[in-house]
Design a protein around this motif. Sequence first.
Motif, PDB file in Angstrom:
ATOM      1  N   GLU A 144      31.104  35.001  44.666  1.00 28.44           N
ATOM      2  CA  GLU A 144      31.376  35.336  43.219  1.00 28.44           C
ATOM      3  C   GLU A 144      30.424  37.205  43.114  1.00 28.44           C
ATOM      4  N   ASN A 145      29.777  36.789  43.610  1.00 24.92           N
ATOM      5  CA  ASN A 145      29.422  38.766  43.892  1.00 24.92           C
ATOM      6  C   ASN A 145      29.515  39.526  44.963  1.00 24.92           C
ATOM      7  N   ASP A 146      30.710  38.709  45.881  1.00 19.22           N
ATOM      8  CA  ASP A 146      31.359  40.112  46.741  1.00 19.22           C
ATOM      9  C   ASP A 146      32.706  40.282  45.341  1.00 19.22           C
ATOM     10  N   LYS A 147      33.135  39.925  44.769  1.00 12.89           N
ATOM     11  CA  LYS A 147      34.299  40.545  43.911  1.00 12.89           C
ATOM     12  C   LYS A 147      33.481  41.633  42.560  1.00 12.89           C
ATOM     13  N   LYS A 148      32.396  41.193  42.647  1.00 20.12           N
ATOM     14  CA  LYS A 148      31.675  42.762  41.808  1.00 20.12           C
ATOM     15  C   LYS A 148      31.511  43.920  42.645  1.00 20.12           C
ATOM     16  N   THR A 149      31.771  43.848  44.024  1.00 20.88           N
ATOM     17  CA  THR A 149      31.672  45.317  44.579  1.00 20.88           C
ATOM     18  C   THR A 149      32.770  45.463  44.931  1.00 20.88           C
ATOM     19  N   GLU A 150      32.848  47.135  45.390  1.00 22.32           N
ATOM     20  CA  GLU A 150      33.832  47.514  45.501  1.00 22.32           C
ATOM     21  C   GLU A 150      34.728  47.083  46.877  1.00 22.32           C
ATOM     22  N   GLU A 151      34.438  46.560  47.724  1.00 23.49           N
ATOM     23  CA  GLU A 151      35.223  46.629  48.771  1.00 23.49           C
ATOM     24  C   GLU A 151      36.448  45.348  47.813  1.00 23.49           C
TER      25      GLU A 151
ATOM     26  N   PHE B 208      45.289  35.721  50.639  1.00 26.01           N
ATOM     27  CA  PHE B 208      45.239  36.701  48.590  1.00 26.01           C
ATOM     28  C   PHE B 208      44.165  37.574  48.477  1.00 26.01           C
ATOM     29  N   ASN B 209      44.419  38.558  47.830  1.00 26.91           N
ATOM     30  CA  ASN B 209      43.296  39.790  47.125  1.00 26.91           C
ATOM     31  C   ASN B 209      42.405  38.981  45.856  1.00 26.91           C
ATOM     32  N   LEU B 210      41.182  38.690  45.899  1.00 24.86           N
ATOM     33  CA  LEU B 210      40.719  38.716  44.547  1.00 24.86           C
ATOM     34  C   LEU B 210      40.629  39.645  43.448  1.00 24.86           C
ATOM     35  N   LYS B 211      41.044  41.072  44.687  1.00 22.81           N
ATOM     36  CA  LYS B 211      40.805  41.831  42.871  1.00 22.81           C
ATOM     37  C   LYS B 211      41.859  42.435  42.602  1.00 22.81           C
TER      38      LYS B 211
END
Length: 212
Positions: free
Chosen positions: A138-145, A180-183
Amino acid sequence: MSIWNWKKGKDNKPDNKENVRKNPHEAEVKSLKEFLKNIPKMESHYCRKHTSKLYLLPEWLSKKALYDFYKSDWCPSQNIEPLSIAKFSNTLEIENISLFKPKKDECEKCLSYKLGNIPEPEYREHIESKNEARIEKENDKKTEEFVFTMDKQTVLLAPKSNVSSLYYKTKLCTHNFCVFNLKNKDGYCFLWNETEGGLTSDNYATIIVKFI
């Protein structure tokens, strides 16, 4: 037969030909095994390492449905009498064949805990690691990467058709590896059949490198 042998006594045994018990349904059993051999089967998606059981396609939701297909389609074409459903079910077990039932994957530790094979502290540590991994996701989803998840679909058999004559045709095992791209919610599928590649680590490493 047992009483007849007791009557004759140990010193007066019947010859081997008299001792042989012929199966009155030998031809029917042979035909049933041929039917099961010709129906396409697949290995378990999650339990290949732990079981050799083969699974039928999900066209049949119950043994009764499969039995009805055997009785109405296979037996008339072979001009043979169908066996009873009890004998049919018993033969499925002997041949190590089961109906395909899609289910959610369950890790070995969770299953072992349910069966009482691992202690409570080890299971709790496992659950904490799982929850930590989900939080990091969930934290990774909030990053720009970009963040990608990967999984493989269950084995597919091709071609797929509800025409009964095609059930007995040789089919190809087809594999579908999904990224799958989560962004942005974009999905990518890498599809290949058994003539083009297998399921080794080299195959998946090649796909991931090409995707990146």
